[in-house]
Design a protein around this motif. Structure first.
Motif, PDB file in Angstrom:
ATOM      1  N   PHE A   1      74.344  -3.404 -22.727  1.00  0.00           N
ATOM      2  CA  PHE A   1      73.175  -4.297 -22.117  1.00  0.00           C
ATOM      3  C   PHE A   1      73.787  -4.749 -20.830  1.00  0.00           C
ATOM      4  O   PHE A   1      74.541  -5.754 -20.982  1.00  0.00           O
ATOM      5  CB  PHE A   1      72.339  -4.925 -22.920  1.00  0.00           C
ATOM      6  CG  PHE A   1      71.247  -5.830 -22.515  1.00  0.00           C
ATOM      7  CD1 PHE A   1      70.297  -4.959 -22.075  1.00  0.00           C
ATOM      8  CD2 PHE A   1      71.291  -6.982 -22.316  1.00  0.00           C
ATOM      9  CE1 PHE A   1      69.137  -5.730 -21.492  1.00  0.00           C
ATOM     10  CE2 PHE A   1      69.902  -7.452 -22.004  1.00  0.00           C
ATOM     11  CZ  PHE A   1      69.087  -6.858 -21.589  1.00  0.00           C
TER      12      PHE A   1
ATOM     13  N   GLU B   1      72.482  -0.036 -20.802  1.00  0.00           N
ATOM     14  CA  GLU B   1      70.781  -0.392 -20.745  1.00  0.00           C
ATOM     15  C   GLU B   1      70.856  -1.390 -19.686  1.00  0.00           C
ATOM     16  O   GLU B   1      71.146  -2.679 -19.743  1.00  0.00           O
ATOM     17  CB  GLU B   1      70.491  -1.032 -22.159  1.00  0.00           C
ATOM     18  CG  GLU B   1      68.824  -1.321 -22.031  1.00  0.00           C
ATOM     19  CD  GLU B   1      68.482  -1.800 -23.107  1.00  0.00           C
ATOM     20  OE1 GLU B   1      68.831  -1.554 -24.470  1.00  0.00           O
ATOM     21  OE2 GLU B   1      67.593  -2.791 -23.068  1.00  0.00           O
TER      22      GLU B   1
ATOM     23  N   HIS C   1      64.007  -4.973 -21.793  1.00  0.00           N
ATOM     24  CA  HIS C   1      63.780  -6.444 -21.675  1.00  0.00           C
ATOM     25  C   HIS C   1      62.824  -7.077 -20.989  1.00  0.00           C
ATOM     26  O   HIS C   1      62.571  -6.739 -19.677  1.00  0.00           O
ATOM     27  CB  HIS C   1      65.144  -7.298 -21.518  1.00  0.00           C
ATOM     28  CG  HIS C   1      65.227  -8.522 -22.375  1.00  0.00           C
ATOM     29  ND1 HIS C   1      64.492  -9.727 -21.963  1.00  0.00           N
ATOM     30  CD2 HIS C   1      65.798  -8.936 -23.408  1.00  0.00           C
ATOM     31  CE1 HIS C   1      64.895 -10.462 -22.870  1.00  0.00           C
ATOM     32  NE2 HIS C   1      65.552 -10.179 -23.986  1.00  0.00           N
TER      33      HIS C   1
ATOM     34  N   LEU D   1      59.790  -6.062 -20.738  1.00  0.00           N
ATOM     35  CA  LEU D   1      58.641  -5.009 -20.102  1.00  0.00           C
ATOM     36  C   LEU D   1      57.340  -5.247 -20.869  1.00  0.00           C
ATOM     37  O   LEU D   1      57.239  -5.436 -22.046  1.00  0.00           O
ATOM     38  CB  LEU D   1      59.255  -3.478 -20.158  1.00  0.00           C
ATOM     39  CG  LEU D   1      60.449  -3.492 -19.305  1.00  0.00           C
ATOM     40  CD1 LEU D   1      60.934  -1.924 -19.603  1.00  0.00           C
ATOM     41  CD2 LEU D   1      60.162  -3.148 -17.859  1.00  0.00           C
TER      42      LEU D   1
ATOM     43  N   HIS E   1      58.520  -7.027 -27.493  1.00  0.00           N
ATOM     44  CA  HIS E   1      57.639  -8.259 -27.639  1.00  0.00           C
ATOM     45  C   HIS E   1      56.096  -8.163 -27.288  1.00  0.00           C
ATOM     46  O   HIS E   1      55.105  -8.352 -27.778  1.00  0.00           O
ATOM     47  CB  HIS E   1      58.199  -9.386 -26.749  1.00  0.00           C
ATOM     48  CG  HIS E   1      57.390 -10.602 -26.983  1.00  0.00           C
ATOM     49  ND1 HIS E   1      56.344 -11.124 -25.983  1.00  0.00           N
ATOM     50  CD2 HIS E   1      57.329 -11.492 -27.930  1.00  0.00           C
ATOM     51  CE1 HIS E   1      55.942 -12.091 -26.509  1.00  0.00           C
ATOM     52  NE2 HIS E   1      56.234 -12.492 -27.638  1.00  0.00           N
TER      53      HIS E   1
HETATM   54  N1  PXP Z   1      66.787  -4.833 -24.700  1.00  0.00           N
HETATM   55  C1  PXP Z   1      67.589  -5.616 -25.315  1.00  0.00           C
HETATM   56  C2  PXP Z   1      69.227  -5.333 -25.111  1.00  0.00           C
HETATM   57  C3  PXP Z   1      67.129  -6.552 -26.078  1.00  0.00           C
HETATM   58  O1  PXP Z   1      67.871  -7.801 -26.396  1.00  0.00           O
HETATM   59  C4  PXP Z   1      65.564  -6.790 -26.143  1.00  0.00           C
HETATM   60  C5  PXP Z   1      65.163  -7.922 -27.026  1.00  0.00           C
HETATM   61  O2  PXP Z   1      65.649  -7.946 -28.162  1.00  0.00           O
HETATM   62  C6  PXP Z   1      64.794  -5.714 -25.724  1.00  0.00           C
HETATM   63  C7  PXP Z   1      65.263  -4.917 -24.924  1.00  0.00           C
HETATM   64  C8  PXP Z   1      63.328  -5.653 -25.856  1.00  0.00           C
HETATM   65  O3  PXP Z   1      63.044  -7.004 -25.063  1.00  0.00           O
HETATM   66  P1  PXP Z   1      61.269  -7.251 -25.209  1.00  0.00           P
HETATM   67  O4  PXP Z   1      61.175  -7.839 -26.793  1.00  0.00           O
HETATM   68  O5  PXP Z   1      61.091  -8.452 -24.318  1.00  0.00           O
HETATM   69  O6  PXP Z   1      60.364  -6.037 -25.016  1.00  0.00           O
END
Ligand code: PXP
Length: 387
Positions: free
Chosen positions: A278, A298, A338, A340, A361
């Motif tokens: 990430f 990512e 993250h 989105l 989320h």
């Molecule tokens: N990608 C990563 C690396 C994350 O840490 C998270 C949160 O756990 C997400 C995606 C998903 O983010 P969100 O919950 O804001 O959609």
């Protein structure tokens, strides 16, 4: 399918991405309907290649690729590639090294399957057409097999609700199943060291129940590495982790954690687990991710999602767009996620090289009002709108 990839000359200076080469070879074997057979890819330097070229073809100097068919039915054979020559040729053609290595693997595989451009002009033409077809197909698969990225759902916050009462409900295992039935193509969970939401039991059960792909987000720490090696998810995504943060706050600084990350990737690689990192949409972090052997990055979309003005949002979007192209061109596969939500996803989904969006989320929050099945379908609609 068994792919034996040997870097015989240990050519660290080329920063080869073994996981990527292995994945691409696997995909090629599938495309050639040879998934049940073993193949060896041996990476050599020019000196070693010149010796093989002399011994078996009575030709002086190195060549780019040589194929040796196996004598048994369980194996296809060996493909020998000189990375020195591949590097020179990639420079002349002005293409990334991993792209040229992919061509050479295709060429070698076709020789092992009986194609031979040296037999006649017609055979040469036939082989070239097949090479181009395979190359196009693998690029196509590499960018997700279609223009739209796939939706992977992070079910951490189902576990957050469960942990609020310390009981058994709601169960993220059940939630993952509902997401898959609603069309999700992957399930993501973050097993944090503080176990604030997802528990070890969840990860182990999900490994047994997830029918699509299980992506385990994790910090590169001993305890979680051991669990990942036992569970063997379809992908792990390395993230930074701070105890007090509400959620992951930014991309992993690959440069500052290089040694630890490289070691983790090498252990995962031995277990056949591909690794994603990430990262912020930053060219240096992407290069570092490639250098340490990641197969994917990512891209962190958080700043784009949290932008306070349209101008700022545009700026952040272009950084993600550029970073996606840079990563893809260097041979990495690209996911994003993250922050989105139902307003910000379509634009990111339209970036063609992104394979998968990891969203949690927003979907779980909407599920509280409309149900999880519908919340997933509505997010899929946002992705489809990008088409
Ligand atoms: N990608 C990563 C690396 C994350 O840490 C998270 C949160 O756990 C997400 C995606 C998903 O983010 P969100 O919950 O804001 O959609």
């Amino acid at each position: 399918m068994f792919i034996n990839l040997i870097d015989h000359a240990d050519q660290t200076r080329f920063q080869l991405n073994y996981a990527l080469l292995r994945t691409r070879t696997g995909r090629l074997l599938e495309l050639l309907n040879q998934q049940d057979i073993a193949v060896s890819i041996v990476l050599l330097d020019d000196q070693e290649m010149a010796q093989y070229n002399q011994t078996y073809r009575h030709k002086e100097g190195p060549t780019n690729v040589l194929s040796f068919p196996a004598e048994t039915n369980e194996e296809l054979g060996d493909i020998l590639i000189s990375v020195d020559t591949a590097w020179k040729e990639a420079g002349e053609k002005n293409i990334p090294l991993h792209q040229h290595l992919t061509w050479l693997i295709i060429h070698g595989l076709l020789h092992l399957l009986g194609y031979d451009h040296e037999l006649s002009e017609a055979q040469a033409e036939l082989m070239l057409v097949k090479e181009e077809e395979l190359f196009q197909a693998i690029q196509h698969i590499h960018s997700g097999g279609k223009t739209m990225p796939q939706l992977a759902i992070n079910v951490d916050h189902i576990a957050t609700i469960r942990e609020a009462r310390g009981g058994a409900e709601p169960d993220p295992i059940l939630a993952a199943g509902i997401c898959e039935l609603a069309g999700a193509k992957g399930i993501v969970v973050h097993l944090r060291e503080d176990r604030r939401h997802i528990q070890e039991r969840d990860v182990r059960l999900l490994r047994q129940t997830v029918k699509t792909r299980l992506n385990l987000e994790m910090a590169a720490v001993k305890e979680i590495i051991s669990i990942a090696l036992e569970v063997v998810p379809d992908l792990i995504t390395l993230v930074p982790e701070k105890r007090k943060e509400l959620t992951t706050e930014g991309g992993l600084d690959v440069m500052s954690n290089e040694k630890k990350i490289r070691k983790t990737i090498s252990r995962m690689s031995e277990a056949g687990i591909p690794v994603s990192i990430f990262v912020d949409p930053d060219a240096e972090q992407i290069k570092a991710a490639l250098d340490v052997g990641a197969a994917y990055v990512e891209l962190h979309t958080g700043r784009y999602c949290d932008a306070k003005s349209e101008q700022e949002r545009d700026r952040e979007f272009h950084l993600i767009e550029q970073a996606a192209e840079t990563a893809f061109a260097s041979g990495l596969r690209v996911n994003a996620g993250h922050g989105l939500d139902y307003r910000t996803t379509t634009r990111i989904a339209a970036i063609p090289v992104i394979e998968e969006l990891s969203i949690g989320h927003a979907i779980i929050a909407r599920a509280a009002f409309v149900g999880l099945d519908q919340a997933v379908r509505e997010m899929q609609d946002c992705i489809d709108l990008a088409g």
